[in-house]
Design a protein around this motif. Structure first.
Motif, PDB file in Angstrom:
ATOM      1  N   MET A   1       0.939  -1.094  -0.406  1.00  0.00           N
ATOM      2  CA  MET A   1       0.116  -0.115   0.010  1.00  0.00           C
ATOM      3  C   MET A   1       0.831   1.377   0.159  1.00  0.00           C
ATOM      4  N   SER A   2       0.691   1.843  -1.010  1.00  0.00           N
ATOM      5  CA  SER A   2       1.591   3.194  -1.020  1.00  0.00           C
ATOM      6  C   SER A   2       1.000   4.677  -1.044  1.00  0.00           C
ATOM      7  N   GLY A   3      -0.431   4.517  -0.728  1.00  0.00           N
ATOM      8  CA  GLY A   3      -1.349   5.472  -0.697  1.00  0.00           C
ATOM      9  C   GLY A   3      -0.944   6.259   0.573  1.00  0.00           C
ATOM     10  N   LEU A   4      -1.990   7.141   1.154  1.00  0.00           N
ATOM     11  CA  LEU A   4      -2.036   7.913   2.210  1.00  0.00           C
ATOM     12  C   LEU A   4      -3.556   7.722   2.787  1.00  0.00           C
ATOM     13  N   LEU A   5      -3.668   7.064   3.913  1.00  0.00           N
ATOM     14  CA  LEU A   5      -5.021   6.593   4.408  1.00  0.00           C
ATOM     15  C   LEU A   5      -5.151   7.367   5.897  1.00  0.00           C
ATOM     16  N   LYS A   6      -4.184   7.420   6.494  1.00  0.00           N
ATOM     17  CA  LYS A   6      -4.115   8.237   7.922  1.00  0.00           C
ATOM     18  C   LYS A   6      -2.927   8.913   8.003  1.00  0.00           C
ATOM     19  N   VAL A   7      -2.725  10.016   8.619  1.00  0.00           N
ATOM     20  CA  VAL A   7      -1.660  10.659   8.804  1.00  0.00           C
ATOM     21  C   VAL A   7      -0.565   9.614   9.418  1.00  0.00           C
ATOM     22  N   THR A   8      -1.156   8.693  10.493  1.00  0.00           N
ATOM     23  CA  THR A   8       0.031   7.941  11.101  1.00  0.00           C
ATOM     24  C   THR A   8       0.420   6.821  10.219  1.00  0.00           C
ATOM     25  N   ASP A   9       0.109   6.848   8.889  1.00  0.00           N
ATOM     26  CA  ASP A   9       0.709   5.826   8.149  1.00  0.00           C
ATOM     27  C   ASP A   9       2.273   6.289   7.695  1.00  0.00           C
ATOM     28  N   LEU A  10       2.405   7.533   8.136  1.00  0.00           N
ATOM     29  CA  LEU A  10       3.590   8.181   7.876  1.00  0.00           C
ATOM     30  C   LEU A  10       4.533   8.131   8.820  1.00  0.00           C
ATOM     31  N   GLN A  11       5.670   7.661   9.194  1.00  0.00           N
ATOM     32  CA  GLN A  11       6.719   7.771   9.993  1.00  0.00           C
ATOM     33  C   GLN A  11       7.124   9.229  10.054  1.00  0.00           C
ATOM     34  N   ARG A  12       7.848   9.829  11.078  1.00  0.00           N
ATOM     35  CA  ARG A  12       8.667  11.141  11.228  1.00  0.00           C
ATOM     36  C   ARG A  12       9.546  11.256  10.137  1.00  0.00           C
ATOM     37  N   SER A  13      10.265  10.371   9.872  1.00  0.00           N
ATOM     38  CA  SER A  13      11.380  10.540   8.508  1.00  0.00           C
ATOM     39  C   SER A  13      10.412  10.918   7.106  1.00  0.00           C
ATOM     40  N   SER A  14       9.235  10.210   7.014  1.00  0.00           N
ATOM     41  CA  SER A  14       8.563  10.540   5.812  1.00  0.00           C
ATOM     42  C   SER A  14       7.687  11.791   5.861  1.00  0.00           C
ATOM     43  N   HIS A 101     -14.990  10.882   1.112  1.00  0.00           N
ATOM     44  CA  HIS A 101     -16.208  10.175   1.242  1.00  0.00           C
ATOM     45  C   HIS A 101     -16.861  10.372   2.614  1.00  0.00           C
ATOM     46  N   HIS A 102     -18.131  10.147   2.611  1.00  0.00           N
ATOM     47  CA  HIS A 102     -18.747  10.440   3.940  1.00  0.00           C
ATOM     48  C   HIS A 102     -18.524   9.205   4.708  1.00  0.00           C
ATOM     49  N   ASP A 103     -18.285   8.091   4.087  1.00  0.00           N
ATOM     50  CA  ASP A 103     -18.076   6.762   4.990  1.00  0.00           C
ATOM     51  C   ASP A 103     -16.484   6.783   5.382  1.00  0.00           C
ATOM     52  N   ARG A 104     -16.646   6.443   6.880  1.00  0.00           N
ATOM     53  CA  ARG A 104     -15.492   6.606   7.279  1.00  0.00           C
ATOM     54  C   ARG A 104     -14.342   5.283   7.077  1.00  0.00           C
ATOM     55  N   THR A 105     -15.110   4.330   6.619  1.00  0.00           N
ATOM     56  CA  THR A 105     -14.527   2.957   6.137  1.00  0.00           C
ATOM     57  C   THR A 105     -14.084   3.021   4.422  1.00  0.00           C
ATOM     58  N   ALA A 106     -14.307   4.443   3.764  1.00  0.00           N
ATOM     59  CA  ALA A 106     -14.112   4.278   2.517  1.00  0.00           C
ATOM     60  C   ALA A 106     -12.856   4.104   1.981  1.00  0.00           C
ATOM     61  N   PRO A 107     -11.759   4.743   2.540  1.00  0.00           N
ATOM     62  CA  PRO A 107     -10.424   4.758   2.272  1.00  0.00           C
ATOM     63  C   PRO A 107      -9.914   3.348   2.397  1.00  0.00           C
ATOM     64  N   GLN A 108     -10.219   2.746   3.677  1.00  0.00           N
ATOM     65  CA  GLN A 108      -9.457   1.375   3.577  1.00  0.00           C
ATOM     66  C   GLN A 108     -10.369   0.322   2.542  1.00  0.00           C
ATOM     67  N   ARG A 109     -11.592   0.512   2.464  1.00  0.00           N
ATOM     68  CA  ARG A 109     -12.198  -0.372   1.434  1.00  0.00           C
ATOM     69  C   ARG A 109     -11.569  -0.087   0.010  1.00  0.00           C
ATOM     70  N   ALA A 110     -11.508   1.003  -0.369  1.00  0.00           N
ATOM     71  CA  ALA A 110     -10.789   1.434  -1.622  1.00  0.00           C
ATOM     72  C   ALA A 110      -9.475   0.875  -1.863  1.00  0.00           C
ATOM     73  N   ALA A 111      -8.658   1.405  -0.766  1.00  0.00           N
ATOM     74  CA  ALA A 111      -7.350   0.478  -0.785  1.00  0.00           C
ATOM     75  C   ALA A 111      -7.231  -0.852  -0.827  1.00  0.00           C
ATOM     76  N   ALA A 112      -8.285  -1.649  -0.323  1.00  0.00           N
ATOM     77  CA  ALA A 112      -8.215  -3.137  -0.419  1.00  0.00           C
ATOM     78  C   ALA A 112      -8.603  -3.673  -1.654  1.00  0.00           C
ATOM     79  N   ALA A 113      -9.272  -2.767  -2.659  1.00  0.00           N
ATOM     80  CA  ALA A 113      -9.961  -3.186  -3.667  1.00  0.00           C
ATOM     81  C   ALA A 113      -8.867  -3.099  -4.784  1.00  0.00           C
ATOM     82  N   VAL A 114      -7.904  -1.880  -4.713  1.00  0.00           N
ATOM     83  CA  VAL A 114      -7.149  -1.777  -6.170  1.00  0.00           C
ATOM     84  C   VAL A 114      -5.610  -1.480  -5.558  1.00  0.00           C
TER      85      VAL A 114
END
Ligand code: CP
Length: 306
Positions: A1-14, A101-114
């Motif tokens: 997964m190379s996108g950005l779903l939550k800000v804490t996906d990023l470590q300090r160095s990123s 998206h209004h759905d809280r789960t939307a980013p994770q669902r989309a990232a799991a699909a593609v």
């Protein structure tokens, strides 16, 4: 997964890397870093700053954008087609999908699909990581560094996703002192508060409109009608910033706001040296360029999806 779903996906160095890349875009220049790439703007909720910001950022990097659907079409289309199907159909032609998206789960669902990187541009009342990166970039630009900043975050902290992601993003820094200011029923959700404190930073939560003795005052807004109920005029007025309220601010303090503003900051504040929210908004272009470059960077096999 190379996108950005939550800000804490990023470590300090990123985050440091994104700040450096964004600084490099402050000259307003254009590049061909993403020449030939297509960025899909899938906004199922209204947006001006984020949608237009990523559109312009893509153009400045030589990429093109396509709009998959807008708010007017959301209910009709979403009732007929799942988000997973929609994103699968975008995948063959698009290199990045910016999704609100209004759905809280939307980013994770989309990232799991593609395999296409998904950039979360706001998911319901959960997170708004790209806004948090813009906000952190603004703090960095205003004071030279983010470590050690003192900040008051004011408003409906229970539902405002920008406030959640900002506190989560600040948890990646050191020596941060944050004061969360809200009516009692609209306090910062416990997971964000715990994460911030567990990182070794100092958190204070108060129902008093206390914006004194901090360098940054971040006004997130307090709508009349929250999902938790209606707020009286008197309560909303208590958490508003006007010229009189500026007397409580530390000398040199700066006021930020993710915008759009409703009435949480009196327009009289705009012409004072405290106001920094339009400067913050202007910095967004450089950070959005950095985010697109970060998520669209070719992988080891040379493909953009990695
Ligand atoms: N700050 C923000 O997310 O603004 P928009 O809703 O206009 O994108």
């Amino acid at each position: 997964m190379s996108g950005l779903l939550k800000v804490t996906d990023l470590q300090r160095s990123s985050i440091d890397g994104l700040l450096a890349a964004a600084r490099g875009h402050l000259d307003g220049g254009r590049s061909e870093a993403l020449a030939g790439a297509i960025v899909a703007l899938v906004f199922a909720e209204d947006s001006v700053r984020t949608r237009v910001g990523f559109d312009v950022a893509a153009a400045r990097l030589g990429a093109r954008t396509t709009t998959a659907f807008g708010p007017k079409h959301t209910s009709r289309m979403s009732s007929q087609e799942s988000l997973e199907d929609l994103t699968r159909c975008l995948e063959p032609g698009c290199d990045v999908i910016c999704l609100r998206h209004h759905d809280r789960t939307a980013p994770q669902r989309a990232a799991a699909a593609v395999a296409t990187p998904i950039v979360n541009c706001g998911n319901g009342d959960d997170e708004h990581p790209t806004q948090a990166l813009v906000d952190i970039f603004a703090i960095d630009a205003l004071r030279g560094e983010v470590d050690g900043v003192s900040i008051a975050i004011v408003g409906d902290l229970r539902h405002m996703r920008a406030a959640h992601s900002l506190l989560a993003g600040l948890s990646r820094f050191e020596g941060v002192r944050a004061r969360c200011v809200s009516p009692p029923e609209l306090a910062m959700p416990e997971p964000y508060a715990t994460q911030f404190s567990a990182a070794g930073n100092e958190l204070e939560q108060t129902t008093q409109m206390d914006v004194g003795n901090v360098e940054i005052v971040y006004m997130t807004g307090l709508p009349a009608d929250t999902p938790h109920g209606h707020l009286s005029k008197e309560i909303r007025a208590r958490y508003r910033l006007d010229r009189r309220g500026l007397e409580d601010l530390a000398p040199g303090a700066r006021v930020l706001c993710p915008l759009p503003r409703v009435d949480e900051i009196d327009p009289d504040v705009d012409t004072t040296p405290f106001a920094a929210y339009f400067q913050q908004n202007a910095l967004g272009l450089a950070m959005r360029m950095a985010i697109l470059e970060h998520v669209a960077a070719p992988g080891e096999n040379g493909s953009r999806h990695g």
